[in-house]
Design a protein around this motif. Structure first.
Motif, PDB file in Angstrom:
ATOM      1  N   VAL A   1       0.856  -1.191   0.000  1.00 42.75           N
ATOM      2  CA  VAL A   1       0.000   0.000   0.000  1.00 42.75           C
ATOM      3  C   VAL A   1       0.892   1.241   0.000  1.00 42.75           C
ATOM      4  O   VAL A   1       1.740   1.418   0.882  1.00 42.75           O
ATOM      5  CB  VAL A   1      -0.920  -0.010   1.230  1.00 42.75           C
ATOM      6  CG1 VAL A   1      -1.793   1.247   1.238  1.00 42.75           C
ATOM      7  CG2 VAL A   1      -1.778  -1.264   1.218  1.00 42.75           C
ATOM      8  N   SER A   2       0.692   2.090  -0.970  1.00 35.69           N
ATOM      9  CA  SER A   2       1.500   3.308  -1.086  1.00 35.69           C
ATOM     10  C   SER A   2       0.818   4.454  -0.333  1.00 35.69           C
ATOM     11  O   SER A   2      -0.387   4.413  -0.053  1.00 35.69           O
ATOM     12  CB  SER A   2       1.672   3.680  -2.559  1.00 35.69           C
ATOM     13  OG  SER A   2       0.417   3.992  -3.134  1.00 35.69           O
ATOM     14  N   PRO A   3       1.577   5.480  -0.001  1.00 38.48           N
ATOM     15  CA  PRO A   3       0.953   6.654   0.653  1.00 38.48           C
ATOM     16  C   PRO A   3      -0.144   7.295  -0.190  1.00 38.48           C
ATOM     17  O   PRO A   3      -1.119   7.832   0.364  1.00 38.48           O
ATOM     18  CB  PRO A   3       2.136   7.604   0.853  1.00 38.48           C
ATOM     19  CG  PRO A   3       3.342   6.697   0.920  1.00 38.48           C
ATOM     20  CD  PRO A   3       3.038   5.575  -0.035  1.00 38.48           C
ATOM     21  N   ASP A   4      -0.001   7.277  -1.488  1.00 39.58           N
ATOM     22  CA  ASP A   4      -1.047   7.853  -2.345  1.00 39.58           C
ATOM     23  C   ASP A   4      -2.351   7.085  -2.205  1.00 39.58           C
ATOM     24  O   ASP A   4      -3.447   7.688  -2.226  1.00 39.58           O
ATOM     25  CB  ASP A   4      -0.590   7.841  -3.800  1.00 39.58           C
ATOM     26  CG  ASP A   4       0.605   8.770  -4.029  1.00 39.58           C
ATOM     27  OD1 ASP A   4       0.779   9.705  -3.213  1.00 39.58           O
ATOM     28  OD2 ASP A   4       1.357   8.543  -5.004  1.00 39.58           O
ATOM     29  N   ASP A   5      -2.255   5.739  -2.065  1.00 39.33           N
ATOM     30  CA  ASP A   5      -3.482   4.948  -1.875  1.00 39.33           C
ATOM     31  C   ASP A   5      -4.152   5.298  -0.555  1.00 39.33           C
ATOM     32  O   ASP A   5      -5.387   5.404  -0.474  1.00 39.33           O
ATOM     33  CB  ASP A   5      -3.147   3.459  -1.916  1.00 39.33           C
ATOM     34  CG  ASP A   5      -2.608   3.027  -3.276  1.00 39.33           C
ATOM     35  OD1 ASP A   5      -3.021   3.620  -4.282  1.00 39.33           O
ATOM     36  OD2 ASP A   5      -1.783   2.084  -3.323  1.00 39.33           O
ATOM     37  N   LEU A   6      -3.339   5.469   0.509  1.00 41.06           N
ATOM     38  CA  LEU A   6      -3.923   5.862   1.791  1.00 41.06           C
ATOM     39  C   LEU A   6      -4.546   7.242   1.713  1.00 41.06           C
ATOM     40  O   LEU A   6      -5.623   7.501   2.294  1.00 41.06           O
ATOM     41  CB  LEU A   6      -2.840   5.840   2.873  1.00 41.06           C
ATOM     42  CG  LEU A   6      -2.399   4.459   3.360  1.00 41.06           C
ATOM     43  CD1 LEU A   6      -1.247   4.594   4.351  1.00 41.06           C
ATOM     44  CD2 LEU A   6      -3.566   3.724   4.014  1.00 41.06           C
ATOM     45  N   ALA A   7      -3.892   8.150   1.001  1.00 34.37           N
ATOM     46  CA  ALA A   7      -4.441   9.506   0.864  1.00 34.37           C
ATOM     47  C   ALA A   7      -5.764   9.494   0.116  1.00 34.37           C
ATOM     48  O   ALA A   7      -6.721  10.187   0.484  1.00 34.37           O
ATOM     49  CB  ALA A   7      -3.421  10.401   0.150  1.00 34.37           C
ATOM     50  N   GLN A   8      -5.853   8.675  -0.924  1.00 31.86           N
ATOM     51  CA  GLN A   8      -7.098   8.595  -1.682  1.00 31.86           C
ATOM     52  C   GLN A   8      -8.207   7.983  -0.835  1.00 31.86           C
ATOM     53  O   GLN A   8      -9.362   8.436  -0.868  1.00 31.86           O
ATOM     54  CB  GLN A   8      -6.864   7.768  -2.947  1.00 31.86           C
ATOM     55  CG  GLN A   8      -8.091   7.649  -3.842  1.00 31.86           C
ATOM     56  CD  GLN A   8      -8.579   9.006  -4.346  1.00 31.86           C
ATOM     57  OE1 GLN A   8      -7.767   9.868  -4.686  1.00 31.86           O
ATOM     58  NE2 GLN A   8      -9.893   9.216  -4.365  1.00 31.86           N
ATOM     59  N   ALA A   9      -7.848   6.932  -0.061  1.00 31.01           N
ATOM     60  CA  ALA A   9      -8.858   6.333   0.816  1.00 31.01           C
ATOM     61  C   ALA A   9      -9.325   7.324   1.878  1.00 31.01           C
ATOM     62  O   ALA A   9     -10.508   7.372   2.234  1.00 31.01           O
ATOM     63  CB  ALA A   9      -8.285   5.074   1.474  1.00 31.01           C
ATOM     64  N   TRP A  10      -8.398   8.145   2.382  1.00 27.86           N
ATOM     65  CA  TRP A  10      -8.761   9.160   3.375  1.00 27.86           C
ATOM     66  C   TRP A  10      -9.663  10.222   2.777  1.00 27.86           C
ATOM     67  O   TRP A  10     -10.635  10.660   3.404  1.00 27.86           O
ATOM     68  CB  TRP A  10      -7.492   9.788   3.930  1.00 27.86           C
ATOM     69  CG  TRP A  10      -7.718  10.974   4.814  1.00 27.86           C
ATOM     70  CD1 TRP A  10      -7.354  12.255   4.576  1.00 27.86           C
ATOM     71  CD2 TRP A  10      -8.387  10.960   6.063  1.00 27.86           C
ATOM     72  NE1 TRP A  10      -7.735  13.073   5.604  1.00 27.86           N
ATOM     73  CE2 TRP A  10      -8.384  12.302   6.545  1.00 27.86           C
ATOM     74  CE3 TRP A  10      -8.995   9.975   6.830  1.00 27.86           C
ATOM     75  CZ2 TRP A  10      -8.968  12.662   7.754  1.00 27.86           C
ATOM     76  CZ3 TRP A  10      -9.571  10.346   8.043  1.00 27.86           C
ATOM     77  CH2 TRP A  10      -9.553  11.656   8.486  1.00 27.86           C
ATOM     78  N   ARG A  11      -9.412  10.628   1.544  1.00 28.25           N
ATOM     79  CA  ARG A  11     -10.277  11.622   0.893  1.00 28.25           C
ATOM     80  C   ARG A  11     -11.674  11.062   0.664  1.00 28.25           C
ATOM     81  O   ARG A  11     -12.668  11.786   0.801  1.00 28.25           O
ATOM     82  CB  ARG A  11      -9.643  12.061  -0.432  1.00 28.25           C
ATOM     83  CG  ARG A  11      -8.435  12.984  -0.264  1.00 28.25           C
ATOM     84  CD  ARG A  11      -8.040  13.613  -1.590  1.00 28.25           C
ATOM     85  NE  ARG A  11      -7.503  12.621  -2.513  1.00 28.25           N
ATOM     86  CZ  ARG A  11      -6.219  12.330  -2.631  1.00 28.25           C
ATOM     87  NH1 ARG A  11      -5.325  12.943  -1.849  1.00 28.25           N
ATOM     88  NH2 ARG A  11      -5.813  11.437  -3.499  1.00 28.25           N
ATOM     89  N   ASP A  12     -11.734   9.793   0.339  1.00 28.73           N
ATOM     90  CA  ASP A  12     -13.054   9.192   0.165  1.00 28.73           C
ATOM     91  C   ASP A  12     -13.827   9.169   1.473  1.00 28.73           C
ATOM     92  O   ASP A  12     -15.045   9.407   1.503  1.00 28.73           O
ATOM     93  CB  ASP A  12     -12.913   7.770  -0.377  1.00 28.73           C
ATOM     94  CG  ASP A  12     -12.332   7.744  -1.783  1.00 28.73           C
ATOM     95  OD1 ASP A  12     -12.395   8.795  -2.459  1.00 28.73           O
ATOM     96  OD2 ASP A  12     -11.795   6.681  -2.210  1.00 28.73           O
ATOM     97  N   LEU A  13     -13.125   8.877   2.584  1.00 33.37           N
ATOM     98  CA  LEU A  13     -13.793   8.881   3.879  1.00 33.37           C
ATOM     99  C   LEU A  13     -14.292  10.266   4.256  1.00 33.37           C
ATOM    100  O   LEU A  13     -15.397  10.439   4.791  1.00 33.37           O
ATOM    101  CB  LEU A  13     -12.837   8.350   4.946  1.00 33.37           C
ATOM    102  CG  LEU A  13     -12.598   6.846   4.951  1.00 33.37           C
ATOM    103  CD1 LEU A  13     -11.499   6.482   5.946  1.00 33.37           C
ATOM    104  CD2 LEU A  13     -13.881   6.093   5.289  1.00 33.37           C
ATOM    105  N   LEU A  14     -13.475  11.287   3.995  1.00 34.07           N
ATOM    106  CA  LEU A  14     -13.906  12.655   4.288  1.00 34.07           C
ATOM    107  C   LEU A  14     -15.116  13.052   3.461  1.00 34.07           C
ATOM    108  O   LEU A  14     -16.033  13.735   3.959  1.00 34.07           O
ATOM    109  CB  LEU A  14     -12.753  13.631   4.041  1.00 34.07           C
ATOM    110  CG  LEU A  14     -11.578  13.571   5.025  1.00 34.07           C
ATOM    111  CD1 LEU A  14     -10.502  14.576   4.613  1.00 34.07           C
ATOM    112  CD2 LEU A  14     -12.059  13.841   6.446  1.00 34.07           C
ATOM    113  N   ALA A  15     -15.103  12.627   2.201  1.00 34.90           N
ATOM    114  CA  ALA A  15     -16.256  12.958   1.355  1.00 34.90           C
ATOM    115  C   ALA A  15     -17.518  12.293   1.863  1.00 34.90           C
ATOM    116  O   ALA A  15     -18.608  12.903   1.865  1.00 34.90           O
ATOM    117  CB  ALA A  15     -15.964  12.529  -0.083  1.00 34.90           C
TER     118      ALA A  15
END
Length: 281
Positions: free
Chosen positions: A181-195
């Motif tokens: 899991v790359s940091p970009d994948d975690l960042a994208q998952a975090w943005r989805d959670l915020l949305a």
């Protein structure tokens, strides 16, 4: 003008082999061969004709008895010995070492025949002496049983002759491998959670003390009883952004301490979380 004589005009006869009426013995490179080469060497055993093949003296003796339907307990030794010696005389001219074992059996037959010709004397205890043929009969019967047993064993299915053992190769070395899991994948998952969290905003204002250590325990408890758990399932979107932030920090802290593992089947695939202790077992 001088004409040539008729003798000089005679046509020469074609060349013919010397043996015109003979039958060719063989054809060598397309040419008939009427005589064997003088330097042709034929090994002595090349034209040898083998008679009945036997496994030993007992096999030959049993063959002579069974072929003529003799009673094995009443062997006519004179006739059987004569036939036996005829066979031994044939093999002596070919293989003297092989004939030695047969000659030993022939000597035994002659000895038994000589003992039968002698008068019978009772033993001191009054019992009649044993028939001289008894030991030979015992050996013949035992040999026949072993020979029949060998034939039955040979008729059984044999590995490598009648059937082959199936061989199946299974390669268990190919275990499923998961992408890191790359940091970009975690960042994208975090943005989805915020949305998703913004869709459930409310105006209730409360003051809540959130502890990262406490939510680390909450995450570990949620993983209990599950082999894998989706990354989104760790978060309670109904609690608001504050709880999401603390839960996310707790998840990162657990991953840093090696208590959980973040896995992904391939790029851009969903992220899953599993307990490190469960994967070790």
């Amino acid at each position: 003008m001088v004409l040539p004589s008729t003798d000089s005009l005679a046509v020469a006869p074609p060349l013919q082999p010397d043996a015109v009426d003979q039958v060719a013995l063989a054809t060598l490179y397309g040419e008939p061969l009427f005589q064997l080469p003088q330097d042709l060497y034929i090994p002595p055993d090349a034209l040898e004709v083998f008679l009945e093949a036997f496994q030993g003296p007992l096999d030959l003796l049993l063959y002579l008895i069974r072929k003529q339907n003799f009673n094995i307990f009443e062997i006519p030794l004179a006739e059987v010995t004569t036939q036996y010696l005829q066979y031994v005389e044939q093999i002596r001219s070919h293989n003297l070492e092989l004939a030695a074992e047969y000659l030993l059996m022939a000597a035994m037959l002659i000895e038994i025949k000589s003992r039968l010709l002698l008068p019978v004397h009772r033993a001191d205890d009054g019992h009649e002496p044993e028939d001289p043929r008894a030991e030979l009969v015992r050996r013949l019967l035992e040999y026949e049983r072993i020979k029949l047993g060998a034939v039955k064993l040979d008729q059984l299915p044999l590995l490598g002759r009648d059937f082959w053992r199936p061989q199946v190769r299974a390669d268990f070395s190919h275990e499923p491998r998961y992408e890191t899991v790359s940091p970009d994948d975690l960042a994208q998952a975090w943005r989805d959670l915020l949305a998703r969290a913004k869709l459930h905003q409310h105006h209730t204002i409360t003051r809540e003390h959130l502890s990262v250590r406490e939510y680390m325990g909450v995450v570990l408890r949620r993983l209990q009883g599950h082999r894998y758990l989706g990354f989104e399932q760790l978060f309670d979107v109904m609690r608001g952004p504050q709880v999401l932030v603390v839960t996310f920090i707790a998840t990162l802290e657990l991953a840093r301490e090696g208590l959980i593992e973040l896995t992904q089947a391939e790029a851009f695939a969903p992220i899953y979380v599993r307990s490190a202790q469960r994967s070790a077992n």
